[in-house]
Design an enzyme around this catalytic site. Structure first.
Site, PDB file in Angstrom:
ATOM      1  N   VAL A  98     -60.578 -24.018 -25.990  1.00 43.52           N
ATOM      2  CA  VAL A  98     -60.795 -23.661 -24.360  1.00 43.52           C
ATOM      3  C   VAL A  98     -62.309 -24.545 -24.314  1.00 43.52           C
ATOM      4  CG1 VAL A  98     -61.685 -22.517 -22.215  1.00 43.52           C
ATOM      5  CG2 VAL A  98     -59.634 -21.824 -23.613  1.00 43.52           C
ATOM      6  N   GLU A  99     -62.567 -25.549 -23.282  1.00 49.53           N
ATOM      7  CA  GLU A  99     -63.932 -26.186 -23.211  1.00 49.53           C
ATOM      8  C   GLU A  99     -64.821 -25.344 -22.307  1.00 49.53           C
ATOM      9  OE1 GLU A  99     -63.188 -30.070 -22.031  1.00 49.53           O
ATOM     10  OE2 GLU A  99     -62.125 -30.719 -23.718  1.00 49.53           O
ATOM     11  N   THR A 100     -64.361 -24.900 -20.958  1.00 48.49           N
ATOM     12  CA  THR A 100     -64.960 -24.235 -20.223  1.00 48.49           C
ATOM     13  C   THR A 100     -64.565 -22.822 -19.862  1.00 48.49           C
ATOM     14  OG1 THR A 100     -65.282 -26.480 -19.123  1.00 48.49           O
ATOM     15  CG2 THR A 100     -65.971 -24.219 -17.790  1.00 48.49           C
ATOM     16  N   ARG A 121     -68.938 -25.067 -22.214  1.00 43.02           N
ATOM     17  CA  ARG A 121     -69.425 -25.068 -21.031  1.00 43.02           C
ATOM     18  C   ARG A 121     -69.263 -23.594 -20.306  1.00 43.02           C
ATOM     19  NH1 ARG A 121     -66.870 -30.292 -18.642  1.00 43.02           N
ATOM     20  NH2 ARG A 121     -65.143 -29.199 -19.350  1.00 43.02           N
TER      21      ARG A 121
END
Length: 239
Positions: free
Chosen positions: A25-27, A59
């Site tokens: 997961v990035e955000t 993020r």
């Protein structure tokens, strides 16, 4: 990823491998009330969790349906709790109301009647919209007498209803007249939450109780801009 994907109708699956989830997961989007804090008390483990995610380059976005504060005011609350969060990382439903009006090119010559607190007013002002109502209408009363007719501003093109500790009958009647009698007037709700966490001692009646009064008086359903609306998620995804 299959182990993390569940149908909306199914219950969430137990997390078996946290590292695998974090890496995929990035955000990360966090709720605030009851997740980051309860009232003015930070929940245990939050600073360490946020620091760990930031160290991995993730993020972070913080969302709240509580519309009493603007993003700037929420930034100060994070700071008071010892957390460093930028204004751009905060998505409050007060901001969501202004962002929605901006997204539909709400006419600048139209006004917004606010049933809510200072957060909504500040975000509308920053977005360049005219408004009336808010906390200053909290002390207004209707003196009923034979033949009394309550006037309302015909230039109101939207009524925004959020959590309001100064909610009263004046606001209900004024907003109802705008929604019913002003052609094309929008009925916007910051959220329909049944409860909110104003303190860590108990749950309190949420913004849905204020919205419900207008649903009853206008027989109309609102457009909801906070969680879990598609507008909020689309906006965040685009950003």
């Amino acid at each position: 990823m299959e182990s993390f994907v569940t149908k909306a109708s199914a219950s969430a699956q137990p997390l078996k491998n946290a590292d695998e989830l974090i890496d995929s997961v990035e955000t990360f989007i966090f709720d605030c009330d009851g997740v980051i804090w309860k009232g003015d008390k930070l929940i245990d483990g939050v600073p360490e969790t946020l620091d760990m995610l930031r160290s991995k380059g993730k993020r972070l976005v913080f969302v709240t349906n509580n519309s009493t504060k603007s993003r700037k005011q929420y930034g100060k609350k994070f700071e008071t709790l010892g957390l460093t969060v930028t204004e751009e990382e905060i998505f409050a439903s007060s901001f969501a109301a202004a962002a929605y009006l901006k997204s539909i090119d709400f006419p600048k010559d139209k006004k917004v009647y606010v049933v809510g607190e200072d957060g909504i007013l500040k975000e509308l002002e920053l977005a360049g919209f005219q408004y009336l109502g808010g906390p200053e209408d909290g002390g207004k009363k209707i003196e009923l007498k034979p033949g009394f007719l309550m006037e309302h501003d015909k230039d109101v093109g939207a009524v925004v209803v959020g959590f309001d500790r100064y909610f009263n009958y004046y606001k209900v009647q004024y907003g109802t007249l705008c929604i019913r009698e002003n052609p094309g007037c929008l009925f916007i709700a910051t959220n329909r939450d049944a409860v909110t966490h104003l303190t860590d001692a108990q749950e309190w009646a949420g913004g849905g109780s204020m919205v419900g009064a207008f649903v009853g008086s206008t027989q109309r359903e609102p457009l909801v801009v906070g969680k879990p609306s598609t507008f909020m998620m689309d906006y965040l995804a685009n950003k």
